[in-house]
Design a protein around this motif. Structure first.
Motif, short mmCIF file in Angstrom:
data_model
loop_
_atom_site.label_atom_id
_atom_site.label_comp_id
_atom_site.label_asym_id
_atom_site.label_seq_id
_atom_site.Cartn_x
_atom_site.Cartn_y
_atom_site.Cartn_z
N PRO A 1 -29.30 11.27 -53.70
CA PRO A 1 -30.50 10.73 -53.03
C PRO A 1 -31.76 10.77 -53.90
O PRO A 1 -32.70 10.01 -53.69
N THR A 2 -31.79 11.63 -54.88
CA THR A 2 -32.97 11.65 -55.77
C THR A 2 -32.83 10.63 -56.90
O THR A 2 -33.70 10.49 -57.74
N GLY A 3 -31.68 9.95 -56.94
CA GLY A 3 -31.47 8.94 -57.99
C GLY A 3 -30.80 9.51 -59.23
O GLY A 3 -30.56 8.79 -60.19
N ALA A 4 -30.48 10.81 -59.21
CA ALA A 4 -29.87 11.42 -60.41
C ALA A 4 -28.36 11.34 -60.33
O ALA A 4 -27.78 11.29 -59.24
N VAL A 5 -27.71 11.30 -61.48
CA VAL A 5 -26.24 11.32 -61.53
C VAL A 5 -25.81 12.59 -62.28
O VAL A 5 -26.07 12.72 -63.47
N ARG A 6 -25.24 13.49 -61.50
CA ARG A 6 -24.80 14.76 -62.11
C ARG A 6 -23.30 14.68 -62.33
O ARG A 6 -22.55 14.44 -61.40
N ASP A 7 -22.90 14.90 -63.56
CA ASP A 7 -21.48 14.77 -63.90
C ASP A 7 -20.99 15.97 -64.71
O ASP A 7 -20.58 15.82 -65.87
N PRO A 8 -21.05 17.16 -64.09
CA PRO A 8 -20.64 18.35 -64.84
C PRO A 8 -19.20 18.28 -65.33
O PRO A 8 -18.87 18.83 -66.38
N GLU A 9 -18.32 17.54 -64.60
CA GLU A 9 -16.92 17.46 -65.06
C GLU A 9 -16.84 16.75 -66.41
O GLU A 9 -16.01 17.08 -67.24
N ARG A 10 -17.68 15.72 -66.58
CA ARG A 10 -17.65 14.98 -67.85
C ARG A 10 -18.19 15.85 -68.98
O ARG A 10 -17.66 15.84 -70.10
N ILE A 11 -19.25 16.60 -68.69
CA ILE A 11 -19.79 17.50 -69.72
C ILE A 11 -18.71 18.50 -70.14
O ILE A 11 -18.51 18.77 -71.32
N GLU A 12 -18.02 18.99 -69.16
CA GLU A 12 -16.93 19.94 -69.43
C GLU A 12 -15.83 19.28 -70.28
O GLU A 12 -15.35 19.85 -71.27
N TYR A 13 -15.45 18.06 -69.89
CA TYR A 13 -14.41 17.34 -70.64
C TYR A 13 -14.86 17.14 -72.09
O TYR A 13 -14.14 17.46 -73.04
N SER B 1 -17.30 18.57 -73.84
CA SER B 1 -17.54 19.75 -74.67
C SER B 1 -16.22 20.39 -75.06
O SER B 1 -16.06 20.82 -76.21
N SER B 2 -15.24 20.42 -74.17
CA SER B 2 -13.97 21.04 -74.55
C SER B 2 -13.28 20.23 -75.65
O SER B 2 -12.62 20.78 -76.52
N HIS B 3 -13.46 18.92 -75.63
CA HIS B 3 -12.85 18.10 -76.69
C HIS B 3 -13.62 18.24 -78.01
O HIS B 3 -13.01 18.18 -79.09
N LEU B 4 -14.91 18.43 -77.93
CA LEU B 4 -15.64 18.67 -79.19
C LEU B 4 -15.27 20.03 -79.78
O LEU B 4 -15.16 20.18 -81.00
N VAL B 5 -15.06 21.00 -78.92
CA VAL B 5 -14.59 22.31 -79.40
C VAL B 5 -13.23 22.12 -80.08
O VAL B 5 -12.97 22.67 -81.16
N ALA B 6 -12.38 21.32 -79.48
CA ALA B 6 -11.05 21.07 -80.05
C ALA B 6 -11.15 20.32 -81.38
O ALA B 6 -10.40 20.60 -82.33
N ASP C 1 -21.71 24.03 -77.91
CA ASP C 1 -21.52 25.43 -77.54
C ASP C 1 -20.06 25.81 -77.71
O ASP C 1 -19.16 25.03 -77.34
N GLY C 2 -19.80 26.98 -78.21
CA GLY C 2 -18.42 27.45 -78.40
C GLY C 2 -17.75 27.71 -77.07
O GLY C 2 -18.39 27.67 -76.01
N PRO C 3 -16.43 27.97 -77.10
CA PRO C 3 -15.66 28.10 -75.87
C PRO C 3 -16.24 29.14 -74.92
O PRO C 3 -16.23 28.97 -73.71
N GLN C 4 -16.82 30.22 -75.47
CA GLN C 4 -17.40 31.27 -74.62
C GLN C 4 -18.43 30.69 -73.66
O GLN C 4 -18.31 30.79 -72.45
N SER C 5 -19.43 30.00 -74.25
CA SER C 5 -20.50 29.48 -73.41
C SER C 5 -20.04 28.25 -72.64
O SER C 5 -20.45 28.01 -71.51
N ALA C 6 -19.11 27.46 -73.22
CA ALA C 6 -18.61 26.29 -72.51
C ALA C 6 -17.87 26.73 -71.25
O ALA C 6 -17.93 26.07 -70.21
N ALA C 7 -17.19 27.87 -71.28
CA ALA C 7 -16.47 28.36 -70.10
C ALA C 7 -17.44 28.59 -68.95
O ALA C 7 -17.16 28.29 -67.79
N GLY C 8 -18.65 29.10 -69.28
CA GLY C 8 -19.66 29.30 -68.24
C GLY C 8 -20.01 28.00 -67.57
O GLY C 8 -20.06 27.89 -66.35
N ALA C 9 -20.20 26.95 -68.40
CA ALA C 9 -20.55 25.63 -67.85
C ALA C 9 -19.44 25.11 -66.96
O ALA C 9 -19.68 24.45 -65.96
#
Ligand code: FCB
Length: 481
Positions: free
Chosen positions: A379-391, A393-398, A462-470
């Motif tokens: 409703p505020t017009g924002a698009v939050r996509d934490p799953e994509r950030i997770e995807y 970042s985990s692939h960049l770590v890989a 961010d390395g896997p440690q901090s990415a796990a938090g996200a």
């Protein structure tokens, strides 16, 4: 204190787009129809009856889309040229308006410091060539060479990096065997022949670009590479996985990089289509001297030997799974994207290492990687996509893990900048880091776009440690019960 994984100096951070999925303007300025124009207008071919007539209207929004990329700090844009804009029926005289459009795009990108990377073929074959057999016709490879020369002549002074063909496997087998993509045929033999001619066209085009665009041209191909894992430790499952691996990966890697076809399936291909498809000298042409290999990575596949484990000689009507004797065994212990693809970032490290082990030190780029999720504007017009950030970042770590093991990875192109027309899934799958409201064509950068801007600015993830938090927040919406 987050542990940052820093990428090599001069690492190229990009996005990938593709003409039919983005441009719209399906019959403007002299463009001829492509096989995707034809296919999407047939009933029952695409989810919801969607088509690319308008898509993201990128053809008309070139300047603002480039501006958006610049705001996000994007370093390179890999886009494709619609062959029927340049040659409306694939072999006719040149349509100057089509070339002018891409010249404007290249110049707009360069003016904003964004490197243009040109893909010559991202699946939108001129319909005129399909009318005489498409990629099953050997002459199409020659037509592709001519087209490559025309484009290299027009843009060679301002484009350095070139990709000949995007995912020849998909173009051949999804287009000609499973029929889910244009031209929508279901003929395994036609797919085998088409694959060979796509590879031949690749080799001929690579030479044409090198001759026309000059010595600074960097030329590669983008292969979809899919690690195939056996579902168990049994020898039968291992053999099934090997067969699928040859079909999906080695066929293309061996031919492009070593100039040979793997023995394992060659006999079956010949059985299907006769030995005339492979002529003397073809493999030398296919083994063009490439400057880099593009790797498109999304997921891995886990397979077992099929219940009907006696592999029968294929017929033109065989499905590839019955032909290869493999059954998919989807894992239920990994999260999935909205396309249903398993999220398995370690497959990316594996495939990058394997390319180096089997084929040596050719420079690599990840030319596509990304994920679709059920995104929406709140409703505020924002698009939050934490799953994509997770995807991502985990692939960049890989990817970083492969670099630390010595892989010469030079860049990463995210699929994709905008939500767009996802082939047989129409507009139902959103792959963008920028949301598109298709009613208004409004672009709304998602949270992942701002995240990617940060990655690019830092040249680090961010390395896997901090990415796990996200991931704790990122996963919740799609966690299975
Ligand atoms: C790749 C295609 C690209 C896009 C992504 C999701 O296979 O090259 O156009 O559809 O999949």
């Amino acid at each position: 204190m987050s542990d940052q994984l820093v990428f090599p100096k001069d690492f190229l951070w990009g996005v990938t787009t593709a003409a039919y999925q983005y441009e719209g303007a399906a019959d403007e300025d002299g463009k001829g129809p492509s096989i995707w124009d034809t296919f999407t207008h047939l009933p029952g071919t695409v989810h919801h009856g969607d088509n690319g007539d308008i898509a993201c209207d990128h053809y008309h929004r070139l300047d603002s889309d480039v501006e958006l990329m610049a705001e996000l700090g994007i370093g390179a844009c890999r886009f494709s040229i619609a062959w029927p804009r340049v040659q409306p029926d694939g072999s006719s005289a040149v349509n100057q308006a089509g070339l002018d459009h891409y010249r404007r795009l290249v110049d707009a990108l360069r003016a904003r410091g964004i490197e243009p990377v040109v893909t010559l073929y991202h699946w939108d074959l001129p319909q005129g060539l399909q009318d005489v057999g498409g990629w099953t016709n050997r002459d199409t490879a020659k037509r592709f060479e001519d087209y490559a020369r025309i484009v290299a002549d027009a843009l060679g002074d301002r484009v350095e990096r070139w990709v000949t063909v995007n995912e020849p496997y998909v173009a051949a087998f999804v287009g000609y065997a499973s029929g889910q993509h244009a031209p929508g045929l279901r003929d395994l033999g036609a797919a085998v022949t088409a694959a060979h001619h796509l590879l031949l066209g690749h080799g001929m085009a690579a030479r044409a670009i090198a001759e026309t665009a000059g010595s600074s041209a960097q030329i590669g191909i983008a292969l979809n590479l899919v690690p195939v894992t056996p579902a168990s430790k049994s020898d039968e499952d291992a053999a099934a996985a090997r067969r699928l691996d040859v079909h999906l990966n080695r066929w293309f890697l061996d031919s492009v990089l070593l100039g040979r076809y793997p023995e394992m399936l060659l006999g079956e291909y010949v059985h299907l289509v006769g030995d005339d498809f492979l002529r003397a000298g073809d493999l030398e042409i296919i083994r063009a001297d490439l400057d880099f290999l593009g790797v498109n990575y999304y997921t891995r596949r886990t397979v077992a030997v099929s219940a009907d484990s006696k592999v029968a000689p294929p017929t033109r009507r065989s499905s590839y799974s019955s032909w290869l004797g493999v059954d998919e065994r989807p894992r239920d212990d990994v999260p999935r994207t909205s396309t249903g693809w398993a999220i398995e970032p370690d497959g990316l490290t594996e495939i990058l290492l394997r390319v180096r082990e089997d084929y040596g030190d050719i420079p690599l780029y990840i030319t596509e990687n990304g994920a679709a999720f059920f995104d929406y504007a709140d409703p505020t017009g924002a698009v939050r996509d934490p799953e994509r950030i997770e995807y991502l970042s985990s692939h960049l770590v890989a990817a970083h893990a492969a670099i630390s093991k010595g892989v010469d990875l030079r860049g990463y192109f995210l699929w994709s900048l905008l939500d767009n027309f996802e082939w047989a899934d129409g507009y139902s799958q959103r792959f963008g880091i920028v949301f598109v409201d298709y009613r208004t064509q409004q672009r709304i950068p998602k949270a992942s776009a701002f995240w990617y801007r940060g990655v690019i600015a830092a040249n680090a993830v961010d390395g896997p440690q901090s990415a796990a938090g996200a991931s704790a927040t990122g996963q919740s919406a799609h966690q299975p019960d």
